[in-house]
Design an enzyme around this catalytic site. Structure first.
Site: not given
Length: 216
Positions: A70, A72, A96, A99
């Protein structure tokens, strides 16, 4: 009276615009369109990241081709162990569960996100779990919708369309249709009419190409 702007991204801060450029770069590279930028207390960029879930290559030491690649996490992985309470992580889509946990463990103090994600409903209660979670959990701020509404919809609708393309009848699609019906309808139109922005465009061109959907 609001000033007249020439681009839907003009009202964004420099780090957030850069994050959105990275999200578009991720899409053009075959990955989920989310980007992230971390700045220090003085506003200096210290790390950039983007999603690389759909890619086989990445800079050395960076995740790719995995469900945890992801944006992040990509940005956070560049920070050495330390305390980053004065730092701000700018991301195009609400973080999410994974993250948020990574941001907490990296000790980054503040998160600013451009578009809300209905899949994250209820995650604001994480600090209520226990003292350890609450001590390091970041302060979360969403960019006010009126500041850059078209840019925010782009940040929301494009990744949603990708999800709907690969799982139109799944639980995620059903959740979006129920809890983010306006954006879901835009994403479904994008997929149904094959209105994907040309990958040869720059960020502003990509957003402009989706205006018939985003302004509906």
């Amino acid at each position: 009276m609001h000033p007249v702007t020439s681009s839907p991204t003009d009202a964004l801060s420099s780090p957030m615009r850069r994050a959105l450029e990275l999200a578009w770069e991720a899409f053009c590279s075959g990955s989920f369109p989310v980007g992230a930028v971390i700045v220090d207390a003085a506003g200096n960029v210290v790390a950039e990241g983007r999603n690389r879930m759909g890619e086989s290559d990445a800079p050395p030491g960076r995740l790719r081709g995995t469900g945890i690649a992801h944006a992040e996490v990509d940005a956070l992985s560049q920070l050495r162990f330390g305390d980053y309470a004065g730092h701000v992580l700018h991301t195009t889509l609400e973080p999410c569960l994974m993250c948020r946990s990574a941001i907490t463990m990296a000790h980054v103090g503040t998160v600013r996100y451009l578009a809300a994600d209905a899949l994250c409903d209820g995650l604001h209660r994480i600090p209520e779990l226990n003292g350890h979670a609450s001590r390091r959990y970041p302060t979360m701020h969403r960019v006010h919708h009126d500041e850059a509404p078209i840019a925010a919809r782009f940040a929301s609708v494009l990744p949603m369309a990708v999800l709907l393309l690969f799982g139109p009848e799944g639980d995620t699609a059903s959740h979006y249709r129920e809890h983010a019906s306006i954006e879901a309808a835009m994403a479904e139109r994008l997929v149904a009419e094959q209105l994907w922005p040309d990958r040869a465009l720059d960020l502003d061109g990509a957003i402009e190409s989706l205006l018939p959907i985003l302004e509906a």
